[in-house]
Design a protein around this motif. Structure first.
Motif, short mmCIF file in Angstrom:
data_model
loop_
_atom_site.label_atom_id
_atom_site.label_comp_id
_atom_site.label_asym_id
_atom_site.label_seq_id
_atom_site.Cartn_x
_atom_site.Cartn_y
_atom_site.Cartn_z
N UNK A 15 12.19 5.13 34.41
CA UNK A 15 12.50 5.21 32.99
C UNK A 15 13.83 5.92 32.70
N UNK A 16 14.18 7.04 33.36
CA UNK A 16 15.46 7.69 33.04
C UNK A 16 16.67 6.84 33.39
N UNK A 17 16.54 5.95 34.38
CA UNK A 17 17.65 5.06 34.69
C UNK A 17 17.89 4.10 33.53
N UNK A 18 16.81 3.56 32.98
CA UNK A 18 16.93 2.65 31.84
C UNK A 18 17.49 3.39 30.63
N UNK A 40 30.46 3.81 33.00
CA UNK A 40 29.33 4.67 32.65
C UNK A 40 29.58 6.05 33.20
N UNK A 41 29.48 7.07 32.36
CA UNK A 41 29.68 8.43 32.82
C UNK A 41 28.59 8.82 33.81
N UNK A 70 20.84 2.43 28.62
CA UNK A 70 20.82 2.21 27.17
C UNK A 70 21.90 3.05 26.48
N UNK A 71 21.96 4.33 26.84
CA UNK A 71 22.90 5.23 26.17
C UNK A 71 24.35 4.94 26.52
N UNK A 72 24.61 4.60 27.79
CA UNK A 72 25.98 4.44 28.25
C UNK A 72 26.55 3.06 27.97
N UNK A 73 25.69 2.02 28.00
CA UNK A 73 26.22 0.66 27.90
C UNK A 73 25.53 -0.18 26.83
#
Length: 348
Positions: free
Chosen positions: A323-326, A181-182, A330-333
């Motif tokens: 929420x931003x962690x989720x 994950x970046x 979602x976006x990375x993995x």
């Protein structure tokens, strides 16, 4: 499908998701009938109560009364069999990695492996995204094919994650995935930037603030005095904690002035209520954090409907997932992992 047994959280969910009546179930997860669950879902997410893994709790582990809710969830996955979601995410406090000398984490990995899932873990502190110190573990397990670009190094392969993986027996280590994950963009907000205007909320009396300062150990008092002496506006976060000093348990107020709030908690007692302290122009004031400020520290928009009672609202945000962690997960993995399967379904 969504489930929670807490009526306060259930009320918040319904208030924010108008279609909740079609998919939300309020009640004990152990009472959910597998026959009522959707088949072939992309993703299942479990955030079971964390008290039994938390360093602040009794560390009862997976056998604990609260965190055993995980096994209530897992029996549903087992009952779905081949129709179970291809990917599962399990979120909890970092103590999950070390509870009972790692035996609980091994038991979790064994449960995942027995159902044909490969898995890996990331330890992510919400402070990378938001001005709140909130480390959490995210175990991502999947039956889907994993593209090479989703595996590799990650800033969230912390020492605790690496040690947990190293403790696994060989047959489970073979199923491990080092999720890539970046690194997220640098956080551009601090605690002060999320606060309500000073005039909008009640402040403690000077006497109450003085009593709070009297609870500070010399190190924390020195931090505050340095902030006061600067004359500039400085915002800090304070928790009251019990410490052992000279063989005695004493209550201490511990302050941080690094632009972060401490980890939000559910307000079950006075020591769990986070206090804000503001030094400005040589003066010091204090007040409790507000529910809306707590929601902002979880990445929720101001449009998010909170319970009217402050204690209930803080209970909802203190037990939530940032929420931003989720969104990053979602976006990375998660979305890249699930996209190929979705493409096949669409083509069919």
């Amino acid at each position: 499908f969504a489930n929670d047994f807490d009526p306060v959280k259930a009320g918040a969910y319904r208030a924010n998701f108008p279609d909740a009546t079609t998919h939300f179930h309020e009640g004990d997860v152990w009472q959910v009938d597998p026959a009522g669950l959707p088949r072939g879902a992309d993703l299942a997410w479990a955030s079971s109560p964390c008290q039994d893994f938390s360093l602040a709790g009794g560390r009862a582990g997976l056998a604990g009364g609260r965190s055993s809710a995980f096994f209530g969830f897992w029996r549903l996955i087992e009952a779905l069999g081949e129709a179970a979601p291809r990917t599962v995410v399990i979120e909890n406090v970092s103590g999950l990695l070390t509870s009972h000398a790692g035996e609980d984490f091994t038991a979790l990995c064994q449960a995942l492996s027995a159902q044909g899932y490969r898995f890996g873990a990331l330890e992510i502190d919400a402070a990378r995204f938001l001005p709140q110190s909130r480390p959490r573990v995210f175990v991502i397990a999947t039956r889907a094919a994993v593209a090479g670009r989703l595996m590799g190094d990650s800033p969230f392969h912390t020492r605790a994650v690496r040690e947990a993986q190293a403790r696994l027996p060989a047959h489970l280590a073979e199923s491990w995935i080092w999720w890539r994950g970046e690194a997220p963009a640098r956080r551009n907000a601090d605690l002060a930037s999320l606060l309500e205007p000073d005039a909008a909320l009640p402040w403690h009396s000077p006497e109450r603030t003085a009593r709070l300062l009297d609870l500070m150990a010399p190190l924390h008092r020195a931090r505050l005095e340095a902030a006061r002496a600067s004359g500039a506006r400085t915002v800090g976060a304070v928790f009251r904690r019990m410490r052992v000093e000279d063989g005695r348990r004493v209550q201490r107020a511990e302050a941080r002035f690094d632009g972060l709030a401490g980890c939000l908690r559910t307000p079950r007692g006075g020591s769990s209520r986070q206090t804000l302290i503001v030094a400005e122009g040589g003066m010091v004031r204090s007040r409790l954090i507000s529910p809306r400020e707590g929601a902002r520290l979880m990445g929720l928009p101001d449009s998010y409907v909170l319970p009217a009672a402050a204690t209930s609202a803080l209970h909802v945000v203190g037990d939530g997932v940032a929420a931003p962690v989720v969104r990053w997960l979602a976006a990375e993995i998660l979305e890249p992992l699930l996209a190929p399967a979705r493409a096949v379904i669409a083509a069919e």
